[in-house]
Every structure is written in structure tokens, then in C-alpha cells.
Motif scaffolding. Structure first.
Motif, mmCIF file in Angstrom:
data_model
loop_
_atom_site.group_PDB
_atom_site.id
_atom_site.type_symbol
_atom_site.label_atom_id
_atom_site.label_comp_id
_atom_site.label_asym_id
_atom_site.label_seq_id
_atom_site.Cartn_x
_atom_site.Cartn_y
_atom_site.Cartn_z
ATOM 1 N N LYS A 208 -35.486 -26.995 9.039
ATOM 2 C CA LYS A 208 -34.412 -27.918 9.409
ATOM 3 C C LYS A 208 -33.836 -28.601 8.173
ATOM 4 N N GLY A 209 -34.716 -29.007 7.274
ATOM 5 C CA GLY A 209 -34.239 -29.612 6.032
ATOM 6 C C GLY A 209 -33.405 -28.635 5.222
ATOM 7 N N GLY A 210 -33.818 -27.356 5.202
ATOM 8 C CA GLY A 210 -33.059 -26.342 4.489
ATOM 9 C C GLY A 210 -31.660 -26.183 5.053
ATOM 10 N N GLN A 211 -31.535 -26.283 6.378
ATOM 11 C CA GLN A 211 -30.223 -26.172 7.010
ATOM 12 C C GLN A 211 -29.311 -27.323 6.583
ATOM 13 N N LEU A 212 -29.855 -28.524 6.527
ATOM 14 C CA LEU A 212 -29.063 -29.686 6.115
ATOM 15 C C LEU A 212 -28.695 -29.601 4.637
ATOM 16 N N LEU A 213 -29.635 -29.129 3.832
ATOM 17 C CA LEU A 213 -29.352 -28.975 2.406
ATOM 18 C C LEU A 213 -28.302 -27.899 2.173
ATOM 19 N N GLY A 214 -28.292 -26.879 3.016
ATOM 20 C CA GLY A 214 -27.258 -25.857 2.922
ATOM 21 C C GLY A 214 -25.881 -26.449 3.163
ATOM 22 N N GLN A 215 -25.791 -27.369 4.117
ATOM 23 C CA GLN A 215 -24.529 -28.067 4.373
ATOM 24 C C GLN A 215 -24.110 -28.884 3.153
ATOM 25 N N MET A 216 -25.099 -29.525 2.527
ATOM 26 C CA MET A 216 -24.801 -30.322 1.342
ATOM 27 C C MET A 216 -24.245 -29.454 0.217
ATOM 28 N N LEU A 217 -24.872 -28.290 -0.013
ATOM 29 C CA LEU A 217 -24.414 -27.402 -1.080
ATOM 30 C C LEU A 217 -22.992 -26.901 -0.834
ATOM 31 N N ALA A 218 -22.649 -26.716 0.426
ATOM 32 C CA ALA A 218 -21.311 -26.228 0.754
ATOM 33 C C ALA A 218 -20.241 -27.272 0.445
ATOM 34 N N ARG A 219 -20.627 -28.566 0.402
ATOM 35 C CA ARG A 219 -19.649 -29.638 0.225
ATOM 36 C C ARG A 219 -19.707 -30.285 -1.153
ATOM 37 N N ASN A 220 -20.888 -30.302 -1.757
ATOM 38 C CA ASN A 220 -21.046 -31.006 -3.031
ATOM 39 C C ASN A 220 -20.324 -30.272 -4.152
ATOM 40 N N THR A 221 -19.641 -31.013 -5.006
ATOM 41 C CA THR A 221 -18.861 -30.410 -6.090
ATOM 42 C C THR A 221 -19.334 -30.837 -7.474
ATOM 43 N N THR A 222 -20.482 -31.518 -7.550
ATOM 44 C CA THR A 222 -20.936 -32.064 -8.829
ATOM 45 C C THR A 222 -22.324 -31.604 -9.235
ATOM 46 N N LEU A 223 -23.245 -31.459 -8.281
ATOM 47 C CA LEU A 223 -24.646 -31.156 -8.570
ATOM 48 C C LEU A 223 -24.784 -29.843 -9.327
ATOM 49 N N GLU A 224 -25.482 -29.885 -10.486
ATOM 50 C CA GLU A 224 -25.631 -28.705 -11.335
ATOM 51 C C GLU A 224 -27.054 -28.167 -11.371
ATOM 52 N N ILE A 225 -28.038 -29.038 -11.163
ATOM 53 C CA ILE A 225 -29.444 -28.629 -11.211
ATOM 54 C C ILE A 225 -30.144 -29.162 -9.964
ATOM 55 N N LEU A 226 -30.786 -28.269 -9.205
ATOM 56 C CA LEU A 226 -31.452 -28.673 -7.968
ATOM 57 C C LEU A 226 -32.818 -27.998 -7.873
ATOM 58 N N ASP A 227 -33.860 -28.812 -7.735
ATOM 59 C CA ASP A 227 -35.229 -28.313 -7.584
ATOM 60 C C ASP A 227 -35.679 -28.540 -6.143
ATOM 61 N N LEU A 228 -35.856 -27.450 -5.410
ATOM 62 C CA LEU A 228 -36.314 -27.511 -4.017
ATOM 63 C C LEU A 228 -37.633 -26.776 -3.833
ATOM 64 N N SER A 229 -38.404 -26.617 -4.894
ATOM 65 C CA SER A 229 -39.675 -25.901 -4.807
ATOM 66 C C SER A 229 -40.669 -26.650 -3.916
ATOM 67 N N TRP A 230 -41.588 -25.880 -3.327
ATOM 68 C CA TRP A 230 -42.653 -26.443 -2.483
ATOM 69 C C TRP A 230 -42.090 -27.278 -1.330
ATOM 70 N N ASN A 231 -41.200 -26.721 -0.541
ATOM 71 C CA ASN A 231 -40.608 -27.469 0.569
ATOM 72 C C ASN A 231 -40.692 -26.767 1.921
ATOM 73 N N HIS A 232 -41.420 -25.643 2.001
ATOM 74 C CA HIS A 232 -41.597 -24.931 3.280
ATOM 75 C C HIS A 232 -40.260 -24.603 3.938
ATOM 76 N N LEU A 233 -39.275 -24.230 3.147
ATOM 77 C CA LEU A 233 -37.956 -23.926 3.700
ATOM 78 C C LEU A 233 -37.986 -22.676 4.578
ATOM 79 N N SER A 234 -38.866 -21.757 4.260
ATOM 80 C CA SER A 234 -39.044 -20.512 5.020
ATOM 81 C C SER A 234 -37.742 -19.721 5.101
#
Length: 455
Positions: A208-234
Motif C-alpha cells: 500500500k505504501g508503494g502504491q502511494l509512493l508511486g503516486q508521489m513519483l508521478a507528481r513530484n518534479t524535484t526529488l533526485e535521490i530516493l532510498d526505499l530499501s527494506w520497505n516490503h514493497l513487494s
């Protein structure tokens, strides 16, 4: 030990106080012991309260107000840009005193507060300070048990674009369903245009968190480095992230290691790489991706013209999957790949021959693989020390080592990117070095794997 002693003193004083919010900043200005609620850093009469009080004096007064022992390391470094207070046992009261001192501080740009058990209360103080502070750019508040209220305070800060932060570390400390989804939801609602580097690793976001983060990536225009390791995104969470990556035009470095994304997630990322023209570094190590998943990823690698570093170590690949990855690089005429890490994969002589062929076409490429099948029973080929080979060449031609590097350093800044150095060494004809020797030379000149040969 200062940090342990400070933690013990803070805990003792906290236990003896009437309540966690029994003292307000207005008490300092009036110098009275009246009880009052205190949920933020505001002062009823700021001009009277701290008129002319700055720096260490302000911090000491804040410590007196909150009844905590001052941290000497913080006082000694108030005028420096970098302050490390990790593992100091500050607690919410200790961090409140620091937040008060930082509201008007104009020198500290990087603050480390990891593992201080600041809880939700401390996170709220930090968020309120950041709305006023105009110098702090990098903040680490990882592993601090922020709870829902603390996560909401940070999320609201990001949503409102009210700070000057460009790097934020929130690894751990959000490890609960509500907190994780809270941050994802708030960040995904609207584009934050300040933060460029975000560490959200070790937070158990789940699918569920991965789905919300996917929405964020689709809209965010500034973030250059993102660490999502060890989050059970599956798998499902990674599919959503892949969808977000397709339209993202800013993210350059993405760490998805240890998320169990599997072959389905690899397929989603492969489809994203077909159209994404920004991402240069992708880490999908330790993700249960087998040969089928590698081939899924190759669909994107065959056409992508931007990705430079692909980390896939510790996935259940065999030489079949490794060969598919290498073949995709060979097939893609627009490929920019500089490093593929499949360090656990046992390869064979056929793979090595293909690698030699690809490296002649793309001399900047470095493929980190496991042992070569059958070489254990053979006498390994002896390669002369590459540095001694270079020194011999320079001596024969009456040249200095400086001249050798300057000839490669086209920019003249005494720092050569490893890929450019590898390419120059592979393409030059004067010094007899093969691919293996050049790899050894790079490891000698860039021992800490910074990606730069600094001569």
C-alpha cells in the motif's frame, strides 16, 4: 560518557517534572513558575522573552526552561555548519531546547539527530523550528519513534514547502502502518519543490505504501535521490512505483534493494525504463529476481539511453540471466551503462568472451561478476601489476606520472570520472593493458569506490 550521562540526567529531570508540557517559553520572559500548556515553540511576547539572547546563551536558557542538561558538544559547534548529535539520548525535551536555539541560528546547515528517542513531541518541535529557520538544509531524524503525530508534523511541513531542507533522512522510526501511510499520503498529495534527497528506508511501507509512493513519483518534479530499501514493497508496490517512474522527470538515483519485488516488479521497472529518460542509478539488489525477471528488465535496457549504474547483486540469477543483461547492453546503440553489479553470479568462458566483445564496443563498462566456471581447476592467468606496466612505459618514454594523468584529464580539474578513465585506458594503444588489468588499476586508484580517480 557524555551522551549516556546526558540521557540519564534528562530522564531523571523529566520524571520529576509535573507534566511533559508544564513549562512554556512565556515563563522565561516573566521568570515565573506558572504552569501552562506548551505545544509549540512560540512565545507570547517574543520581544520581551529573548530580547538580545542568541547562540549558546539562548540554548542554555532553553535548557533551564525545559529542565534538561545542556549538551556541551552542541554548544561547542553552534557556530559551525555541521553538527552531529546522533545517539545522544536527547529525548523530546532535549530536542526542544535545541529547536529553540536553532530558530534564529544562521550557521548550521547540516544537523544529525538520529536515534535520540525524540518521539512525536520532539518531531513537532523540529517541524515548527524548520518553518522559521532559514539556514538548515540537511537533516537526519532517523530511528526516533515519531509516531503518527510526529509523522503528520513532518508530512505537513513537506506539503506546505515551508522549510529550506533539500536532504531529509527518515530511515526507521516510522515503522507502523499509520505513520508510514501518513507520510506517503501527505507527500503524494502535492509536489514538494524543496527536498531533493529523501531517505525513507527501513519503514515497512508494504504494498500500500508503494502504491502511494508511486503516486508521489508521478507528481513530484524535484526529488533526485530516493532510498526505499527494506520497505516490503513487494510486487504490487513496485508495479505502482514503476508506473510513477514512467512520467517522472527528476529522479536520478533510486534504491529499491531488499523489497522482494520479484519478477513482476522487474517487469514493471523494465517497462518504466523504456520511457524514463532521467534515472541514472538503480539498485534492485536482494529482490528475488531470477533469470525470467532479468529478461523482463532487459526490455527496458534494450532501449534506455540514460541508466548508467545497475545493481542486481544477490538475486538468484545464473549465467543465463547475466548473459541476457549483457546482450541488452550490446543491442542498445544508445546505451550509457557504466556498471552492472551481479557479483554473486557464477559465469562461464562464453560469458567472458561476450563481455570482452561488449567492452571493446563500450570501453567504459564495468561488469562485476562472480567466479568463472572451471577456472578453479586451471592455473589462473598471471597479469603483471598494471601500475608497474604504466611506470615502465613512462620511464621508457621519459614521461612523468603527472603527464600520464593530465593527458586523460580533459577538464583539467585533477579528478577523472572512473568511466572516463576506464574508457581512455581501453582505447589507448601505447600501454599493453587488458580489461582485467584496467579493472585492477581502477580499484587501486579508487579504493573507496567514489567513482572518481583523484590524482
Amino acid at each position: 560518557n557524555e551522551s549516556v550521562w546526558t540521557a540519564d540526567q534528562n530522564e531523571e529531570m523529566s520524571n520529576t517534572s509535573a507534566s511533559p508540557d508544564s513549562v512554556s517559553l512565556a515563563d522565561v520572559s516573566a521568570e515565573k513558575a506558572t504552569q501552562g500548556s506548551d505545544t509549540d515553540l512560540e512565545v507570547e511576547d517574543p520581544e520581551k522573552a529573548f530580547a538580545g539572547v542568541m547562540g549558546a546563551e539562548l540554548y542554555l536558557e532553553a535548557c533551564r526552561l525545559t529542565e534538561v542538561v545542556p549538551v556541551s558538544h552542541f554548544i561547542q559547534n553552534l557556530s559551525k555548519p555541521y553538527v552531529n548529535l546522533n545517539h545522544h539520548g536527547l529525548g523530546p525535551k532535549g530536542v526542544k531546547a535545541i529547536a529553540i536555539a536553532l530558530v534564529s541560528n544562521g550557521t548550521i546547515t547540516h544537523l544529525e539527530l538520529e536515534d535520540n528517542c525524540i518521539l512525536a513531541e520532539g518531531a513537532i518541535y523540529i517541524a515548527e523550528m524548520l518553518r522559521e529557520n532559514s539556514s538548515l538544509q540537511e537533516l537526519n531524524i532517523s530511528n526516533n519513534h515519531l509516531d503518527t503525530a510526529g509523522a503528520e508534523a513532518i508530512a505537513s511541513l513537506l506539503l506546505d514547502n515551508m522549510s529550506y531542507l533539500h536532504a531529509l533522512q527518515l530511515s526507521g522510526g516510522l515503522y507502523a502502518l499509520k505513520q508510514s501511510h501518513c507520510v506517503c499520503t501527505f507527500v503524494s498529495l502535492q509536489g514538494n519543490y524543496q527536498v531533493k534527497e529523501l531517505d525513507l528506508s527501513h519503514n515497512g511501507f508494504s504494498e500500500k505504501g508503494g502504491q502511494l509512493l508511486g503516486q508521489m513519483l508521478a507528481r513530484n518534479t524535484t526529488l533526485e535521490i530516493l532510498d526505499l530499501s527494506w520497505n516490503h514493497l513487494s510486487r504490487k508496490g513496485t508495479v505502482a512505483l514503476g508506473t510513477g517512474l514512467r512520467g517522472n522527470g527528476a529522479l536520478k538515483i533510486l534504491n529499491l534493494s531488499w523489497n522482494g519485488i520479484g519478477n513482476e516488479g522487474a517487469l514493471a521497472l523494465g517497462e518504466a525504463l523504456k520511457v524514463n529518460n532521467v534515472l541514472v542509478h538503480l539498485d534492485i539488489s536482494n529482490n528475488q529476481i531470477n533469470n525470467e525477471g532479468a529478461k523482463n528488465l532487459c526490455r527496458g535496457l534494450e532501449v534506455n539511453g540514460k541508466l548508467k549504474i545497475l545493481k542486481m547483486a544477490n538475486n538468484p540469477l545464473t549465467v543465463e540471466g547475466a548473459t541476457a543483461l549483457l546482450a541488452s547492453v550490446r543491442k542498445n546503440h544508445n546505451c550509457m551503462m557504466e556498471e552492472i553489479n551481479i557479483s554473486n553470479v557464477l559465469v562461464n568462458e562464453t560469458f567472458i568472451k561476450l563481455l570482452d566483445l561488449v567492452c571493446r564496443m563500450r570501453p567504459e563498462l564495468d561488469v562485476i561478476h562472480g567466479e568463472v566456471e572451471g577456472c578453479i581447476t586451471k592455473i589462473p592467468k598471471q597479469h603483471p601489476n598494471p601500475m608497474k606496466v604504466i611506470q615502465k612505459y613512462l620511464k621508457e618514454h621519459n614521461l612523468q606520472l603527472w603527464d600520464f594523468f593530465r593527458n586523460i584529464d580533459k577538464d583539467g580539474n585533477m579528478k577523472i570520472p572512473v568511466a572516463a578513465f576506464r574508457r581512455a585506458m581501453m582505447q589507448q594503444q601505447n600501454i599493453p593493458l587488458d580489461r582485467v588489468q584496467i579493472g585492477e588499476l581502477v580499484r587501486q586508484l579508487d579504493r573507496h569506490r567514489t567513482g572518481i580517480v583523484d590524482y
